[in-house]
Design a protein around this motif. Structure first.
Motif, PDB file in Angstrom:
ATOM      1  N   ILE A  11       1.048  -1.124   0.013  1.00  0.00           N
ATOM      2  CA  ILE A  11       0.060  -0.078  -0.036  1.00  0.00           C
ATOM      3  C   ILE A  11       0.818   1.214  -0.257  1.00  0.00           C
ATOM      4  CG2 ILE A  11      -0.243   0.008   2.524  1.00  0.00           C
ATOM      5  CD1 ILE A  11      -3.008   1.298   2.071  1.00  0.00           C
ATOM      6  N   ASN A  12       0.584   2.188  -0.682  1.00  0.00           N
ATOM      7  CA  ASN A  12       1.137   3.374  -0.876  1.00  0.00           C
ATOM      8  C   ASN A  12       0.015   4.453  -0.905  1.00  0.00           C
ATOM      9  OD1 ASN A  12       2.797   5.711  -1.501  1.00  0.00           O
ATOM     10  ND2 ASN A  12       2.927   5.267  -3.756  1.00  0.00           N
ATOM     11  N   ILE A  13       0.227   5.414   0.114  1.00  0.00           N
ATOM     12  CA  ILE A  13      -0.666   6.533   0.435  1.00  0.00           C
ATOM     13  C   ILE A  13       0.058   7.696  -0.051  1.00  0.00           C
ATOM     14  CG2 ILE A  13      -2.073   7.804   1.884  1.00  0.00           C
ATOM     15  CD1 ILE A  13      -2.195   5.070   3.352  1.00  0.00           C
ATOM     16  N   SER A  14      -0.348   8.333  -1.076  1.00  0.00           N
ATOM     17  CA  SER A  14       0.559   9.105  -1.941  1.00  0.00           C
ATOM     18  C   SER A  14       0.190  10.514  -1.404  1.00  0.00           C
ATOM     19  CB  SER A  14       0.576   9.203  -3.437  1.00  0.00           C
ATOM     20  OG  SER A  14       1.269  10.218  -4.016  1.00  0.00           O
ATOM     21  N   THR A  15       1.291  11.410  -0.830  1.00  0.00           N
ATOM     22  CA  THR A  15       0.876  12.740  -0.561  1.00  0.00           C
ATOM     23  C   THR A  15       0.919  13.848  -1.832  1.00  0.00           C
ATOM     24  OG1 THR A  15       3.014  13.078   0.166  1.00  0.00           O
ATOM     25  CG2 THR A  15       1.572  12.367   1.899  1.00  0.00           C
ATOM     26  N   ILE A  25       0.581   5.904 -13.082  1.00  0.00           N
ATOM     27  CA  ILE A  25       0.709   4.668 -13.338  1.00  0.00           C
ATOM     28  C   ILE A  25       2.186   4.136 -12.812  1.00  0.00           C
ATOM     29  CG2 ILE A  25       1.145   2.703 -14.911  1.00  0.00           C
ATOM     30  CD1 ILE A  25      -1.112   3.809 -16.539  1.00  0.00           C
ATOM     31  N   ARG A  26       3.281   5.207 -13.117  1.00  0.00           N
ATOM     32  CA  ARG A  26       4.514   4.946 -12.591  1.00  0.00           C
ATOM     33  C   ARG A  26       4.542   4.907 -11.115  1.00  0.00           C
ATOM     34  NH1 ARG A  26       7.407   4.400 -16.713  1.00  0.00           N
ATOM     35  NH2 ARG A  26       7.198   5.657 -18.550  1.00  0.00           N
ATOM     36  N   VAL A  27       4.098   5.853 -10.525  1.00  0.00           N
ATOM     37  CA  VAL A  27       3.932   6.086  -9.084  1.00  0.00           C
ATOM     38  C   VAL A  27       3.162   4.761  -8.403  1.00  0.00           C
ATOM     39  CG1 VAL A  27       3.021   7.223  -7.001  1.00  0.00           C
ATOM     40  CG2 VAL A  27       3.980   8.454  -8.893  1.00  0.00           C
ATOM     41  N   GLU A  30       5.646   1.884  -8.412  1.00  0.00           N
ATOM     42  CA  GLU A  30       6.716   1.829  -7.409  1.00  0.00           C
ATOM     43  C   GLU A  30       6.530   0.521  -6.467  1.00  0.00           C
ATOM     44  OE1 GLU A  30       9.732   3.083  -7.538  1.00  0.00           O
ATOM     45  OE2 GLU A  30       9.179   3.604  -9.550  1.00  0.00           O
ATOM     46  N   ILE A  31       5.313   0.569  -5.609  1.00  0.00           N
ATOM     47  CA  ILE A  31       5.124  -0.411  -4.502  1.00  0.00           C
ATOM     48  C   ILE A  31       5.317  -1.681  -5.041  1.00  0.00           C
ATOM     49  CG2 ILE A  31       2.717  -0.604  -4.817  1.00  0.00           C
ATOM     50  CD1 ILE A  31       4.372   0.030  -1.360  1.00  0.00           C
ATOM     51  N   MET A  32       4.945  -1.920  -6.365  1.00  0.00           N
ATOM     52  CA  MET A  32       5.121  -3.262  -7.004  1.00  0.00           C
ATOM     53  C   MET A  32       6.738  -3.807  -7.240  1.00  0.00           C
ATOM     54  SD  MET A  32       2.251  -4.369  -7.230  1.00  0.00           S
ATOM     55  CE  MET A  32       1.833  -5.661  -8.348  1.00  0.00           C
ATOM     56  N   LYS A  33       7.326  -2.542  -7.549  1.00  0.00           N
ATOM     57  CA  LYS A  33       9.014  -2.695  -7.803  1.00  0.00           C
ATOM     58  C   LYS A  33       9.435  -3.068  -6.500  1.00  0.00           C
ATOM     59  CE  LYS A  33      10.963   0.323 -10.171  1.00  0.00           C
ATOM     60  NZ  LYS A  33      11.390   1.559 -10.784  1.00  0.00           N
ATOM     61  N   LEU A  37       7.876  -7.507  -7.648  1.00  0.00           N
ATOM     62  CA  LEU A  37       6.859  -8.204  -8.327  1.00  0.00           C
ATOM     63  C   LEU A  37       6.830  -7.728  -9.804  1.00  0.00           C
ATOM     64  CD1 LEU A  37       3.965  -7.710  -5.853  1.00  0.00           C
ATOM     65  CD2 LEU A  37       5.199  -9.886  -6.206  1.00  0.00           C
ATOM     66  N   VAL A  38       7.374  -6.609  -9.978  1.00  0.00           N
ATOM     67  CA  VAL A  38       7.330  -6.162 -11.462  1.00  0.00           C
ATOM     68  C   VAL A  38       8.875  -5.302 -11.689  1.00  0.00           C
ATOM     69  CG1 VAL A  38       5.000  -6.097 -11.600  1.00  0.00           C
ATOM     70  CG2 VAL A  38       6.193  -3.973 -11.084  1.00  0.00           C
ATOM     71  N   THR A  39       8.987  -5.209 -13.005  1.00  0.00           N
ATOM     72  CA  THR A  39      10.281  -4.229 -13.309  1.00  0.00           C
ATOM     73  C   THR A  39       9.495  -2.998 -13.975  1.00  0.00           C
ATOM     74  OG1 THR A  39      10.375  -5.389 -15.375  1.00  0.00           O
ATOM     75  CG2 THR A  39      11.640  -6.251 -13.592  1.00  0.00           C
ATOM     76  N   ASP A  40      10.400  -2.098 -14.597  1.00  0.00           N
ATOM     77  CA  ASP A  40      10.008  -0.899 -15.206  1.00  0.00           C
ATOM     78  C   ASP A  40       9.527  -1.298 -16.544  1.00  0.00           C
ATOM     79  OD1 ASP A  40      10.744   1.174 -13.526  1.00  0.00           O
ATOM     80  OD2 ASP A  40      12.801   1.279 -14.106  1.00  0.00           O
ATOM     81  N   LYS A  41      10.031  -2.559 -17.011  1.00  0.00           N
ATOM     82  CA  LYS A  41       9.521  -2.860 -18.368  1.00  0.00           C
ATOM     83  C   LYS A  41       8.005  -3.221 -18.205  1.00  0.00           C
ATOM     84  CE  LYS A  41      10.227  -6.309 -21.998  1.00  0.00           C
ATOM     85  NZ  LYS A  41      11.028  -7.710 -22.325  1.00  0.00           N
TER      86      LYS A  41
END
Length: 158
Positions: A11-15, A25-27, A30-33, A37-41
């Protein structure tokens, strides 16, 4: 399922409000990276898919489910990450139904797991009031209160 995000550090609660849907989508990736679980690709593939097919990832107003193909080489593991932004992000300036504030990024190593993720997430989101409550979350404490509320209502309805 709400406990899953907390217990697995997904979980990411963005400010900060992203500049556009691509940044959102990129942000959300980040929590997945950070959980391997995932890469930038994979994140780049999700963005490319939205550019190609339109905002298909906005499943209901306020909720996006960024994902790409299960067999993407950018997928390292199976999981779902939740990012909550302070305000909705627009995918289509002419259609507010395509705005999203809650981003549930999916990644799966195969189609079966991918479909299970979608089904589990869909079931959770059908809970009356949950989307509205999650959209008000600004801290982990807020999140815990929402989680406790829905765990209690689920137990009571059994």
């Amino acid at each position: 399922m709400l406990r899953y995000f907390l217990e697995n550090h997904l979980i990411n609660i963005s400010t900060e409000h992203p500049q556009n849907w691509e940044d959102a989508i990129r942000v959300s990736g980040e929590i997945m990276k950070s959980n391997n679980l995932v890469t930038d690709k994979y994140i780049d593939q999700v963005i490319a898919d939205v550019k190609k097919y339109g905002p298909y990832i906005v499943i209901v107003p306020g909720v996006a489910m960024p994902h790409s193909q299960a067999d993407s080489s950018g997928v390292l593991g199976t999981g779902i990450g939740l990012t909550i932004f302070p305000e909705a992000v627009s995918f289509d300036k002419d259609d507010s139904e395509k705005d999203a504030q809650l981003f549930f990024m999916l990644a799966a190593k195969d189609n079966k797991q991918h479909m299970e993720n979608i089904a589990n997430l869909s079931n959770m989101l059908m809970e009356d009031g949950l989307i509205e409550d999650l959209r008000k979350v600004r801290s982990l404490e807020d999140y815990r209160q929402v989680m406790d509320k829905y765990e209690l209502s689920t137990k009571e309805s059994r």
